[in-house]
Motif scaffolding. Sequence first.
Motif, short mmCIF file in Angstrom:
data_model
loop_
_atom_site.label_atom_id
_atom_site.label_comp_id
_atom_site.label_asym_id
_atom_site.label_seq_id
_atom_site.Cartn_x
_atom_site.Cartn_y
_atom_site.Cartn_z
N GLY A 39 0.83 -1.20 0.00
CA GLY A 39 0.00 0.00 0.00
C GLY A 39 0.87 1.26 0.00
O GLY A 39 2.00 1.24 -0.51
N GLU A 40 0.34 2.32 0.57
CA GLU A 40 1.06 3.60 0.54
C GLU A 40 1.67 3.92 1.90
O GLU A 40 1.05 3.71 2.93
N PHE A 41 2.84 4.47 1.86
CA PHE A 41 3.46 4.99 3.08
C PHE A 41 3.09 6.47 3.19
O PHE A 41 2.21 6.96 2.48
N VAL A 42 3.75 7.17 4.07
CA VAL A 42 3.43 8.57 4.32
C VAL A 42 4.53 9.46 3.70
O VAL A 42 5.69 9.04 3.60
N TRP A 43 4.16 10.64 3.26
CA TRP A 43 5.16 11.60 2.80
C TRP A 43 6.06 11.96 3.97
O TRP A 43 5.57 12.27 5.07
N HIS A 44 7.37 11.95 3.73
CA HIS A 44 8.29 12.32 4.80
C HIS A 44 9.65 12.65 4.18
O HIS A 44 9.86 12.44 2.98
N SER A 45 10.54 13.16 5.01
CA SER A 45 11.91 13.38 4.55
C SER A 45 12.86 13.10 5.70
O SER A 45 12.45 13.02 6.86
N HIS A 46 14.12 12.92 5.33
CA HIS A 46 15.18 12.73 6.33
C HIS A 46 16.17 13.87 6.11
O HIS A 46 16.87 13.91 5.10
N ASN A 47 16.21 14.77 7.09
CA ASN A 47 16.97 16.01 6.84
C ASN A 47 18.48 15.84 6.96
O ASN A 47 19.22 16.72 6.53
N ASP A 48 18.91 14.70 7.53
CA ASP A 48 20.35 14.53 7.77
C ASP A 48 21.00 13.48 6.91
O ASP A 48 22.20 13.27 7.00
N LEU A 54 16.45 -0.70 -2.40
CA LEU A 54 16.70 -1.72 -3.41
C LEU A 54 15.55 -2.73 -3.36
O LEU A 54 15.29 -3.33 -2.31
N VAL A 55 14.89 -2.91 -4.49
CA VAL A 55 13.77 -3.86 -4.55
C VAL A 55 14.33 -5.27 -4.72
O VAL A 55 14.97 -5.57 -5.73
N LEU A 56 14.09 -6.11 -3.73
CA LEU A 56 14.53 -7.52 -3.80
C LEU A 56 13.49 -8.35 -4.53
O LEU A 56 13.83 -9.27 -5.27
N GLU A 57 12.23 -8.05 -4.29
CA GLU A 57 11.11 -8.69 -5.02
C GLU A 57 9.96 -7.71 -5.01
O GLU A 57 9.68 -7.10 -3.97
N GLY A 58 9.27 -7.60 -6.14
CA GLY A 58 8.08 -6.77 -6.16
C GLY A 58 8.18 -5.58 -7.09
O GLY A 58 8.97 -5.58 -8.05
N PRO A 80 17.87 11.58 -1.98
CA PRO A 80 18.82 12.50 -1.32
C PRO A 80 18.24 13.07 -0.02
O PRO A 80 17.03 13.20 0.13
N LYS A 81 19.13 13.44 0.87
CA LYS A 81 18.67 13.99 2.15
C LYS A 81 17.84 15.25 1.92
O LYS A 81 18.11 16.02 1.01
N GLY A 82 16.83 15.37 2.76
CA GLY A 82 15.98 16.56 2.71
C GLY A 82 14.90 16.52 1.65
O GLY A 82 14.05 17.42 1.61
N ILE A 83 14.93 15.51 0.80
CA ILE A 83 13.94 15.43 -0.29
C ILE A 83 12.70 14.66 0.20
O ILE A 83 12.80 13.52 0.65
N SER A 84 11.56 15.31 0.09
CA SER A 84 10.31 14.68 0.52
C SER A 84 9.97 13.53 -0.43
O SER A 84 10.09 13.67 -1.64
N HIS A 85 9.56 12.41 0.16
CA HIS A 85 9.24 11.25 -0.66
C HIS A 85 8.14 10.42 -0.01
O HIS A 85 7.98 10.42 1.21
N LYS A 86 7.40 9.70 -0.86
CA LYS A 86 6.36 8.80 -0.37
C LYS A 86 6.47 7.47 -1.12
O LYS A 86 6.13 7.39 -2.30
N PRO A 87 6.95 6.43 -0.45
CA PRO A 87 6.98 5.11 -1.09
C PRO A 87 5.56 4.55 -1.23
O PRO A 87 4.72 4.75 -0.35
N GLU A 88 5.36 3.83 -2.31
CA GLU A 88 4.07 3.17 -2.55
C GLU A 88 4.35 1.81 -3.18
O GLU A 88 5.07 1.73 -4.18
N ALA A 89 3.76 0.77 -2.63
CA ALA A 89 3.94 -0.56 -3.21
C ALA A 89 2.83 -0.84 -4.21
O ALA A 89 1.65 -0.72 -3.87
N ILE A 90 3.21 -1.19 -5.42
CA ILE A 90 2.22 -1.57 -6.44
C ILE A 90 1.72 -2.99 -6.14
O ILE A 90 0.54 -3.29 -6.28
#
Lengths: 121, 121
Positions: A39-48, A54-58, A80-90
């Motif tokens: 499903g969907e994760f949440v938008w977030h970033s890691h500032n540091d 790496l997709v192992l399967e899926g 990259p650090k500080g970049i907002s991202h939201k992972p989503e599994a198809i």
Amino acid sequence: MNNKKVNLLDKFELLGENWSPRVVAELNQYQFKIAWFEGEFVWHSHNDTDEAFLVLEGHIKIHLESQIVDLREGELFVVPKGISHKPEAIIRSKLLLLEPKGVINTGEAQSDLRADNDVWI
Amino acid sequence: MNNKKVNLLDKFELLGENWSPRVVAELNQYQFKIAWFEGEFVWHSHNDTDEAFLVLEGHIKIHLESQIVDLREGELFVVPKGISHKPEAIIRSKLLLLEPKGVINTGEAQSDLRADNDVWI
């Protein structure tokens, strides 16, 4: 020398929960973690820090503000650090992550999806 | 944001030489590298850093002074810093390595197998 080899796919048999990264190996101050994405994760970033996926399967997508990165088995992407991202599994997917020890999965975001940190499997 | 995804196996089509790690992605001060392993490498150590080996395809052994680690597809092993090791490919194999930027493949050893460093592919 206590290091043991890790069979990455086998480790998923011990891991039920989605979006709960578990440490499988350490390299200096960095940790390799495995996680189920579904499903969907949440938008977030890691500032540091940058964060590697790496997709192992899926099949997943990583939504960024300016693009969507489509990632299938054997594909690697570094957010990259500080970049907002939201992972989503198809489809429900097996991921290998790399990031420094101490990184929280939800980064700067407030979310119920925040997982315990530094838990080995 | 210039990062691009990397299809790890596809990258090997651009890489002919054995034992010549090529950078495919960076994470903070660390680099993901791919390398063909074939035959035996040289005994060496890295006195300042751990080094991770993930077999993408193939079958290798990592000889350590006290044991031999047998690694097949999907298996990850981290050689701790300062530990002498000799990688050996049982069949020609595709490896993903992780280590800090600047690490030389032959570590502290003198060897003709020393490869150019920090070369991207």
